[in-house]
Each structure stands twice: as structure tokens, then as C-alpha cells.
Design a protein around this motif. Structure first.
Motif, PDB file in Angstrom:
ATOM      1  N   ILE A  41       0.887  -1.161   0.000  1.00  0.00           N
ATOM      2  CA  ILE A  41       0.000   0.000   0.000  1.00  0.00           C
ATOM      3  C   ILE A  41       0.922   1.206   0.000  1.00  0.00           C
ATOM      4  N   ARG A  42       0.863   2.007  -1.066  1.00  0.00           N
ATOM      5  CA  ARG A  42       1.814   3.106  -1.213  1.00  0.00           C
ATOM      6  C   ARG A  42       1.205   4.277  -1.964  1.00  0.00           C
ATOM      7  N   LEU A  43       1.999   5.340  -2.072  1.00  0.00           N
ATOM      8  CA  LEU A  43       1.580   6.548  -2.785  1.00  0.00           C
ATOM      9  C   LEU A  43       2.074   6.510  -4.227  1.00  0.00           C
ATOM     10  N   ALA A  44       1.252   7.010  -5.142  1.00  0.00           N
ATOM     11  CA  ALA A  44       1.643   7.193  -6.537  1.00  0.00           C
ATOM     12  C   ALA A  44       1.494   8.681  -6.843  1.00  0.00           C
ATOM     13  N   LYS A  61       4.194  19.873 -12.095  1.00  0.00           N
ATOM     14  CA  LYS A  61       5.400  20.348 -11.437  1.00  0.00           C
ATOM     15  C   LYS A  61       5.064  21.330 -10.307  1.00  0.00           C
ATOM     16  N   LYS A  62       5.597  21.073  -9.138  1.00  0.00           N
ATOM     17  CA  LYS A  62       5.437  21.888  -7.926  1.00  0.00           C
ATOM     18  C   LYS A  62       4.001  21.920  -7.396  1.00  0.00           C
ATOM     19  N   ARG A  63       3.130  21.041  -7.892  1.00  0.00           N
ATOM     20  CA  ARG A  63       1.745  20.918  -7.399  1.00  0.00           C
ATOM     21  C   ARG A  63       1.415  19.430  -7.269  1.00  0.00           C
ATOM     22  N   PRO A  64       2.041  18.755  -6.300  1.00  0.00           N
ATOM     23  CA  PRO A  64       1.860  17.302  -6.207  1.00  0.00           C
ATOM     24  C   PRO A  64       0.468  16.903  -5.738  1.00  0.00           C
ATOM     25  N   PHE A  65       0.066  15.741  -6.172  1.00  0.00           N
ATOM     26  CA  PHE A  65      -1.180  15.113  -5.762  1.00  0.00           C
ATOM     27  C   PHE A  65      -0.895  13.613  -5.765  1.00  0.00           C
ATOM     28  N   TYR A  66      -1.206  12.942  -4.680  1.00  0.00           N
ATOM     29  CA  TYR A  66      -0.867  11.532  -4.551  1.00  0.00           C
ATOM     30  C   TYR A  66      -2.121  10.677  -4.457  1.00  0.00           C
ATOM     31  N   LYS A  67      -2.111   9.547  -5.158  1.00  0.00           N
ATOM     32  CA  LYS A  67      -3.165   8.546  -5.029  1.00  0.00           C
ATOM     33  C   LYS A  67      -2.629   7.453  -4.111  1.00  0.00           C
ATOM     34  N   ILE A  68      -3.478   6.964  -3.221  1.00  0.00           N
ATOM     35  CA  ILE A  68      -3.097   5.859  -2.359  1.00  0.00           C
ATOM     36  C   ILE A  68      -3.558   4.592  -3.062  1.00  0.00           C
ATOM     37  N   ILE A  79      -7.409   3.328  -3.278  1.00  0.00           N
ATOM     38  CA  ILE A  79      -8.222   3.383  -2.061  1.00  0.00           C
ATOM     39  C   ILE A  79      -8.286   4.771  -1.437  1.00  0.00           C
ATOM     40  N   GLY A  80      -7.703   5.763  -2.074  1.00  0.00           N
ATOM     41  CA  GLY A  80      -7.793   7.105  -1.519  1.00  0.00           C
ATOM     42  C   GLY A  80      -6.840   8.064  -2.199  1.00  0.00           C
ATOM     43  N   LYS A 105      -7.748  17.175   2.464  1.00  0.00           N
ATOM     44  CA  LYS A 105      -6.324  16.897   2.352  1.00  0.00           C
ATOM     45  C   LYS A 105      -6.029  15.406   2.235  1.00  0.00           C
ATOM     46  N   LEU A 106      -6.787  14.598   2.955  1.00  0.00           N
ATOM     47  CA  LEU A 106      -6.528  13.167   2.977  1.00  0.00           C
ATOM     48  C   LEU A 106      -7.838  12.395   3.006  1.00  0.00           C
ATOM     49  N   PHE A 107      -7.936  11.378   2.155  1.00  0.00           N
ATOM     50  CA  PHE A 107      -9.100  10.503   2.142  1.00  0.00           C
ATOM     51  C   PHE A 107      -8.626   9.076   1.944  1.00  0.00           C
ATOM     52  N   ILE A 108      -9.052   8.190   2.846  1.00  0.00           N
ATOM     53  CA  ILE A 108      -8.695   6.775   2.752  1.00  0.00           C
ATOM     54  C   ILE A 108      -9.938   5.937   3.010  1.00  0.00           C
TER      55      ILE A 108
END
Length: 83
Positions: free
Chosen positions: A4-7, A12-19, A36-37, A49-52
Motif C-alpha cells: 500500500i503506497r503513494l503514486a 510540477k510543484k503541485r503534487p497530488f498523490y493517489k493511495i 483506495i484514496g 487533504k486526505l481521504f482513505i
């Protein structure tokens, strides 16, 4: 092994991560099993900010999936804020 990790997505300079749930042999932004989030480190105002999906997280942990260090930190932070 399943992880289970971040992608990282976004620009550039505006990150957004999928879990995501992914096989550890696949690249970080490559093929994954399930999303999953998300984690938005630069969210401001009323933006979330965070959803899981906790139920899916627990399911995959029961199946033997390992958490990355950052995901473990985010989950602890989220549960701490809800108390």
C-alpha cells in the motif's frame, strides 16, 4: 508482495498523490490493483487533504499487504485527528 503506497500525480510543484494497492515489482506510477484514496499535501481552505477508504485498507492488510512508511504516518495522523 503487495504494498500500500503513494503514486505521485499532478504537475510540477503541485503534487497530488493517489493511495494505491500494488505489487511491489511494478513501478510506483505503473500498474496497480486498486485505488483506495488520495493525499493532497497542498490543500487549503475547505479542500480535503486526505481521504482513505478504511474498510478497503483493513481488507488488504488482512490479505497481507504491507504499508509504506508514509502511508503508515498518514493513517496515524488521520486517526489522531478524528479522536
Amino acid at each position: 508482495m503487495v504494498k500500500i503506497r503513494l503514486a505521485r500525480h499532478g504537475v510540477k510543484k503541485r503534487p497530488f498523490y493517489k493511495i494505491i494497492i500494488a505489487d511491489s515489482r511494478f513501478p510506483i506510477n505503473g500498474r496497480f490493483i486498486e485505488k483506495i484514496g488520495f493525499f493532497n499535501p497542498i490543500a487549503s481552505g475547505k479542500a480535503e487533504k486526505l481521504f482513505i477508504k478504511i474498510d478497503r485498507l483493513k481488507y488488504w492488510q488482512q490479505q497481507g499487504a504491507q504499508l509504506s512508511k508514509k502511508i503508515n504516518f498518514l493513517i496515524k495522523k488521520q486517526t489522531k485527528n478524528k479522536l
